[in-house]
Design a protein around this motif. Structure first.
Motif, PDB file in Angstrom:
ATOM      1  N   ASP A 446       0.867  -1.182   0.000  1.00  8.60           N
ATOM      2  CA  ASP A 446       0.000   0.000   0.000  1.00  8.60           C
ATOM      3  C   ASP A 446       0.900   1.227   0.000  1.00  8.60           C
ATOM      4  O   ASP A 446       1.560   1.529   1.017  1.00  8.60           O
ATOM      5  N   PRO A 447       0.979   1.953  -1.107  1.00 15.95           N
ATOM      6  CA  PRO A 447       1.907   3.101  -1.161  1.00 15.95           C
ATOM      7  C   PRO A 447       1.552   4.216  -0.194  1.00 15.95           C
ATOM      8  O   PRO A 447       2.425   5.032   0.139  1.00 15.95           O
ATOM      9  N   ARG A 448       0.318   4.278   0.314  1.00  9.32           N
ATOM     10  CA  ARG A 448      -0.044   5.338   1.245  1.00  9.32           C
ATOM     11  C   ARG A 448       0.426   5.041   2.660  1.00  9.32           C
ATOM     12  O   ARG A 448       0.576   5.952   3.477  1.00  9.32           O
ATOM     13  N   ARG A 449       0.673   3.764   2.984  1.00 11.16           N
ATOM     14  CA  ARG A 449       1.105   3.399   4.329  1.00 11.16           C
ATOM     15  C   ARG A 449       2.564   2.963   4.383  1.00 11.16           C
ATOM     16  O   ARG A 449       3.219   3.136   5.402  1.00 11.16           O
ATOM     17  N   LYS A 451       6.406   2.937   4.073  1.00 14.02           N
ATOM     18  CA  LYS A 451       7.451   3.953   4.089  1.00 14.02           C
ATOM     19  C   LYS A 451       8.618   3.590   3.163  1.00 14.02           C
ATOM     20  O   LYS A 451       9.334   4.476   2.700  1.00 14.02           O
ATOM     21  N   LYS A 479      -1.154   0.111  -8.528  1.00 14.41           N
ATOM     22  CA  LYS A 479      -0.967   0.643  -7.182  1.00 14.41           C
ATOM     23  C   LYS A 479      -0.546   2.110  -7.227  1.00 14.41           C
ATOM     24  O   LYS A 479      -1.012   2.938  -6.426  1.00 14.41           O
ATOM     25  N   SER A 482      -3.340   4.541  -8.198  1.00 15.37           N
ATOM     26  CA  SER A 482      -4.371   4.722  -7.163  1.00 15.37           C
ATOM     27  C   SER A 482      -4.038   5.856  -6.204  1.00 15.37           C
ATOM     28  O   SER A 482      -4.938   6.389  -5.537  1.00 15.37           O
ATOM     29  N   VAL A 483      -2.760   6.230  -6.117  1.00 16.68           N
ATOM     30  CA  VAL A 483      -2.374   7.323  -5.210  1.00 16.68           C
ATOM     31  C   VAL A 483      -1.980   8.585  -5.961  1.00 16.68           C
ATOM     32  O   VAL A 483      -1.962   9.676  -5.376  1.00 16.68           O
ATOM     33  N   TRP A 487      -2.277  13.237  -5.755  1.00 15.21           N
ATOM     34  CA  TRP A 487      -0.946  13.829  -5.527  1.00 15.21           C
ATOM     35  C   TRP A 487      -0.915  15.272  -5.995  1.00 15.21           C
ATOM     36  O   TRP A 487      -1.587  15.652  -6.966  1.00 15.21           O
ATOM     37  N   ASP A 491       4.655  17.970  -3.820  1.00 13.04           N
ATOM     38  CA  ASP A 491       5.083  16.788  -3.060  1.00 13.04           C
ATOM     39  C   ASP A 491       6.134  16.041  -3.871  1.00 13.04           C
ATOM     40  O   ASP A 491       5.835  15.403  -4.884  1.00 13.04           O
TER      41      ASP A 491
END
Length: 746
Positions: A446-449, A451, A479, A482-483, A487, A491
């Protein structure tokens, strides 16, 4: 004179016939043999002979008398002359010819007869040195008496008394002249040339070319003993055939002997080789029997087994391959190696057993030219041994204790065993251990969680996985997408997460990902970016520039040209147009902006041209030239380009009436119908569709007072020639305007 000549010729002919008859009778009398038939017959024959002699003498005296009379008168004509023929001489005299006078209008012809040249019989050109001219004819009495020809009949009949009374043969004038010429030629010294004639059975040496063209005038009688020579030739030919036959038989026998000798040598070599192979087989059988006895007794050790088979391979390498001794060694070594690697953890201790397996690889892994197995993909002995000893331990350890997010233990093991793992074993590890682990890890990422970026633990496998990584890329792109939709350009973590995959994803997928999720955010950032020379902030611009290596160049250039350089040139224009601008400060400002562009963008020609345009504005301002606002200058160029396209289209329509193009229709931002509608508005004409009117499935429009329909595919206009009819024709806009004017006038 003519009559005397005829009498002389007549007498000569009579004398000749008389001599011939006398000679014939004498011959008959000579042929008759003298016998005792009586004296009457002999006397009668004598009387007849005497009578004939008297007649011959009388003819001879008459001929001599006529010759004397001719000699008393005019000289006798030369042979071959006109006077020699009375009829010809009489005809020539009637035509005015005189003796001694040449023929022709001016008497220019020759008077003497053409001389003849005599040459020997059967003599070719060049066979003698020269030819003598023929001598003039003389009287017969001046000729020398010819030699009597040899007569075989006279020699045979010498016993006859009447043979003495036979007179010599009388020769003609031409024969006497030929004989005399031959005698003179014989007296002359001639050059003797030897000619060797090898055309016949016998070699002939000739001194001249006489008879050379004749086909072997010498008959069988000229060859001495022809029967004996024929028999000798037959014997020689038969002997020659026998010699050739015997020589062939001898050669065949010699070849047979040589072949048997070679075959004997070959059989002897094979016998020696088979004896040697038998001895080697006995040696190998003895060694294997001893190994079996040691294994049965439990005395067999891995080191001793390896040394035994190494010595056996070193001494008998060919037989080691031919007899597949490697398989036998593998069978003995398998239980021993199982005991050695029992309890081994390959991920914790990857260096264990490397030396042992390296020694067994050198022994077992070799060329297999004598593979008699039916399986085409059968494993080699070493591959079989590694698959049964090493692979199970690796699969158990990798499945139970290895994590895909920590690739180092498995990578260290594969690097250590790279030279010892056969391709089939490595393929099995990748397919059954590594790929399942990586696939599960990518699915759970999960790229949002997370690190740790995903490329940290996926990229180390790229050289090993090869094309297998494509199955992971689809999940990774999903994946990332999805993020990326949430964005923001400021960032920088997105660049760190996405840029490592540029060389991994295929170009089409990478460009699609950038265009869909990155470029819109970068364009928004550039549009919000403010250029203020007094208080410039570069955060937004730098956040865009870091993507220069990841975004395709043509997209980056277009984005900068539209959203950055338009504002940058406007700021530079207003600064230069301000009262008393500081050119040193402007120059430093220009250099600072130029230094912010990365090298891959400065290498682009369009970027250099945009920067150069600003530099030219600075030079013009320094020289005092009035500046043109960049946007106004671009609009002016756009209007000029539009006018030029319309003018070219009108010129083309006037030059080629069949080409019904529409001015302005080639503009990329307007459709064909919109161009016609704009043209009608410019001319102040009504353009609208007619309700419930169509032609060939196409809607009919009202262009002023003329009904038209549009073929957008062929880009043509069709006008109704007369209202209420079904007559349509292709027209240009000029013709359409003319039709409207005519309709209004009516």
């Amino acid at each position: 004179g003519v009559e005397q000549e005829e009498q002389r010729l007549g007498l000569g002919q009579a004398a000749s016939s008389l001599r011939t008859a006398t000679a014939g009778e004498d011959t008959e009398e000579i042929i008759d043999l003298p016998t005792g038939f009586g004296q009457r017959i002999a006397e009668g024959a004598r009387a007849r002979r005497e009578e004939k002699e008297r007649q011959y003498e009388a003819v001879k005296r008459g001929r001599q008398a006529s010759s004397a009379e001719v000699d008393d008168g005019k000289p006798a004509p030369a042979p071959g002359s006109v006077e020699s023929n009375t009829k010809v001489a009489k005809m020539m005299g009637m035509m005015g010819y005189k003796r001694g006078m040449g023929l022709g209008k001016n008497a220019q012809g020759i008077t003497a007869p053409v001389g003849t040249i005599l040459r020997p019989k059967n003599a070719g050109l060049g066979s003698i040195e020269e030819f003598k001219e023929a001598k003039p004819f003389t009287a017969k009495e001046n000729l020398p008496p010819p030699p009597p020809p040899p007569s075989a009949k006279k020699e045979k009949q010498r016993w006859s008394k009447k043979a003495n009374l036979k007179r010599d043969q009388v020769l003609t004038k031409n024969e006497l002249l030929a004989m005399r010429a031959e005698q003179e030629q014989d007296e002359q010294p001639t050059v003797v040339q030897k000619v060797i004639d090898m055309r016949g059975p016998q070699v002939r040496v000739l001194t001249d070319l006489k008879g050379l063209s004749d086909e072997q005038e010498m008959g069988a009688n000229d060859v001495p003993m022809p029967e004996l020579q024929y028999n000798v030739r037959v014997l020689v030919d038969e002997t020659k055939v026998d010699i050739i036959r015997l020589d062939g038989q001898l050669r065949q026998e010699q070849e047979g002997v040589a072949s048997l000798v070679r075959e004997k040598e070959k059989v002897a070599k094979q016998e020696a080789l088979q004896k040697h192979q038998l001895q080697v087989m006995e040696t190998i059988a003895g060694v294997l029997e001893q190994v079996w006895l040691d294994d049965t007794a439990g005395l067999l050790m891995l080191r001793g087994l390896l040394k035994t088979f190494q010595e056996l391979k070193l001494r008998h390498e060919e037989e080691f391959k031919m007899c597949s001794v490697a398989w036998i060694a593998c069978q003995f070594a398998h239980p021993l190696l199982i005991r050695v690697f029992q309890g081994w953890q390959p991920l914790q201790n990857p260096l264990f057993g490397l030396e042992v397996m390296s020694s067994w690889k050198d022994l077992l892994q070799c060329d297999q030219p004598y593979d008699f197995s039916d399986a085409t993909e059968s494993m080699a002995p070493y591959e079989q041994l590694v698959s049964e000893v090493i692979l199970p331990a690796v699969m158990i350890s990798g499945t139970n204790s290895w994590e895909a997010r920590d690739p180092e233990p498995m990578l260290c093991f594969l690097e250590s065993w790279e030279q010892l793992l056969p391709p089939i074993v490595l393929h099995s590890i990748l397919e059954h251990v590594i790929m399942p682990k990586l696939t599960a890890a990518v699915e759970s990422w999960d790229p949002r969680r997370e690190k740790v970026p995903i490329h940290v633990w996926v990229h180390p496998w790229l050289p090993t996985l090869g094309r297998r990584v494509e199955t992971l890329c689809d999940s990774i792109r999903y994946k990332l997408s999805s993020v990326l939709h949430v964005w923001q350009a400021h960032d920088a973590s997105a660049y760190a997460l996405l840029s490592p995959w540029k060389g991994v994803f295929d170009p089409a997928s990478w460009e699609d990902l950038i265009v869909r999720y990155i470029i819109p955010k970068l364009k928004m950032a550039l549009q919000e970016f403010q250029i203020n020379p007094a208080n410039q902030k570069f955060d937004q611009f730098n956040s865009v520039m870091i993507w220069a290596s990841a975004v395709p160049v043509h997209h980056m250039v277009h984005m900068l040209e539209v959203d950055f350089f338009s504002k940058w040139q406007q700021v530079l224009y207003h600064w230069l147009c301000s009262p008393s601008p500081d050119f040193n400060e402007i120059t430093n400002w220009y250099k600072g902006w130029r230094g912010l562009f990365p090298p891959e963008l400065l290498a682009n020609e369009r970027i250099r041209m945009l920067l150069t345009a600003g530099l030219e504005m600075m030079n013009q301002a320094a020289e005092g030239v009035e500046l043109v606002q960049p946007v106004a200058r671009e609009n002016l160029g756009y209007l000029r380009a539009t006018e030029k396209r319309q003018f070219d289209a009108a010129q083309q329509a006037s030059q080629y009436p069949a080409y019904r193009s529409v001015p302005g229709a080639a503009m990329g931002d307007m459709s064909f119908k919109e161009s016609i509608q704009a043209y009608a508005a410019d001319q102040g004409l009504l353009f609208m569709p007619r309700v419930n009117k169509s032609y060939n499935g196409k809607p009919v429009y009202e262009f002023g007072s003329v009904s038209i329909f549009i073929d957008s595919v062929k880009r043509l206009l069709y006008a109704q020639l007369q209202e209420g009819t079904n007559r349509w024709s292709s027209v240009s806009l000029t013709q359409l305007l003319e039709m409207n004017r005519m309709a209004r006038s009516h």
